[in-house]
Design a protein around this motif. Sequence first.
Motif, short mmCIF file in Angstrom:
data_model
loop_
_atom_site.label_atom_id
_atom_site.label_comp_id
_atom_site.label_asym_id
_atom_site.label_seq_id
_atom_site.Cartn_x
_atom_site.Cartn_y
_atom_site.Cartn_z
N GLU A 1 -9.17 -8.25 -5.38
CA GLU A 1 -8.39 -8.64 -6.98
C GLU A 1 -8.54 -9.92 -6.86
OE1 GLU A 1 -7.54 -6.88 -8.32
OE2 GLU A 1 -7.56 -5.16 -7.56
N TRP B 1 -1.76 -2.78 -5.67
CA TRP B 1 -1.82 -2.98 -6.61
C TRP B 1 -3.25 -2.35 -7.30
CZ3 TRP B 1 -6.03 -4.06 -4.28
CH2 TRP B 1 -5.99 -4.97 -2.74
N SER C 1 -11.14 -11.58 -10.14
CA SER C 1 -10.41 -10.64 -10.75
C SER C 1 -10.32 -11.05 -12.42
CB SER C 1 -9.01 -11.07 -10.31
OG SER C 1 -8.37 -12.09 -10.49
N SER D 1 -7.40 -5.57 -15.58
CA SER D 1 -6.76 -5.86 -14.22
C SER D 1 -5.52 -5.21 -13.72
CB SER D 1 -5.71 -7.03 -15.03
OG SER D 1 -6.66 -7.86 -15.02
N ALA D 2 -5.29 -5.58 -12.01
CA ALA D 2 -4.46 -4.48 -11.16
C ALA D 2 -3.47 -4.74 -11.95
CB ALA D 2 -4.07 -5.34 -9.88
N ASP E 1 -13.05 -4.95 -4.42
CA ASP E 1 -12.61 -5.23 -5.26
C ASP E 1 -11.51 -5.37 -4.44
OD1 ASP E 1 -10.72 -6.09 -7.58
OD2 ASP E 1 -10.33 -4.39 -8.42
N HIS F 1 -14.92 -7.49 -12.28
CA HIS F 1 -13.85 -7.39 -13.37
C HIS F 1 -14.20 -8.35 -14.74
CE1 HIS F 1 -9.65 -6.45 -11.71
NE2 HIS F 1 -10.65 -6.24 -10.32
#
Length: 363
Positions: free
Chosen positions: A35, A64, A283, A329-330, A33, A309
């Motif tokens: 992002e 993040w 992401s 999400s982050a 991951d 994601h």
Amino acid sequence: MIRSALLAAGMACILIGGSAQAAGKTLKMATLDMEEGAGTLFVTPEGRSLLIDTGSPHRSQQPWGLDGASTGADRIVAAAKSLGVHKIDYVIITHYHGGHVGGVIDLLARMPVGTFVDHGPNREIPDLNLTPETPANHQARSTAENYRRYLEAIKGHRHVVVKPGDVLHIGSLIDTIVAADGRVLAKPLPGAGKPGALCDTPPLAADGGIENAESVSSILSFGKVRIAALGDLSWNREHDLVCPIDKVGHVNVLLVTQHGTELSTNPASIAALRPDIAVMANSGVYGAVPAVVNTISASRGLQGFWKMHASKAHGELDGDPNFIANLQSAPDLGDTIRLDITRDGQITARNTRNGFSKTYRVK
């Protein structure tokens, strides 16, 4: 004589058992991951390692990741340690956009690297006739600076510039370069060579920056399993790779190109690759656009579609959440999709978020 025969028979059993055990060892593939960036780690049964892209650089704002990650290197190092890797043997930088090359400096501060592989000089040059604030020019300036920092960081390391047709041997993993520096293979790979399908797809004017089209693109082979990792190869360059003649052929695993944005995943490319399993490093807010998700989902022979994601914009296309590593999400925990691949074509995909796994048998 009898004792010698028994010893010989015992040794034969040990050798046969050892060979069977070795044959059962798997290639590990961890799509991380990052992002809005990219990073996929491969570890061979011999312990040799390949990392494709390094994610984003350190960010000054708060992490993040709920796991404390603030750079792509944080998650690369964590994944490497979990797989028993203490040195990255090969790092391929597909191109010089920040989400792909940005983690190099932090990675080198945390872990030894043997060889860096790339396509050569940065091709995304700022236009002196445009103001620095012009979006395309701003990106080009950033990309040029990324490349400068990258070259400075890798001084003293083995550095290989590849071209289409080059082959890297990383233990039992074989990497054939099918595109690099804006060029594609001149001749089809073994098993390919048929006329391409859907070759009438129109070209795109946008590519998200010249460096996308320059991406180092790999077809990785492990036993009978083939994996396509094309970086951010652009829509038009994908077309060149499979039309009018398909130079690549069927793959078992596809690392979805350019995070699942509309700038890649040309239907002609998917028609040629016909993946059994797709892994998309999107992401929550970038990638996984409907056109890409629908094109891959409709691919003939697709057995599994795994995503990094859930999509904030197009949740209706997410599908079964067991196939999604991160549902928010982050900031998130940076869960990953991991594949265990045997030489004879058994692939087990696992979601580290909940331990859900599924095993596929590919031909």
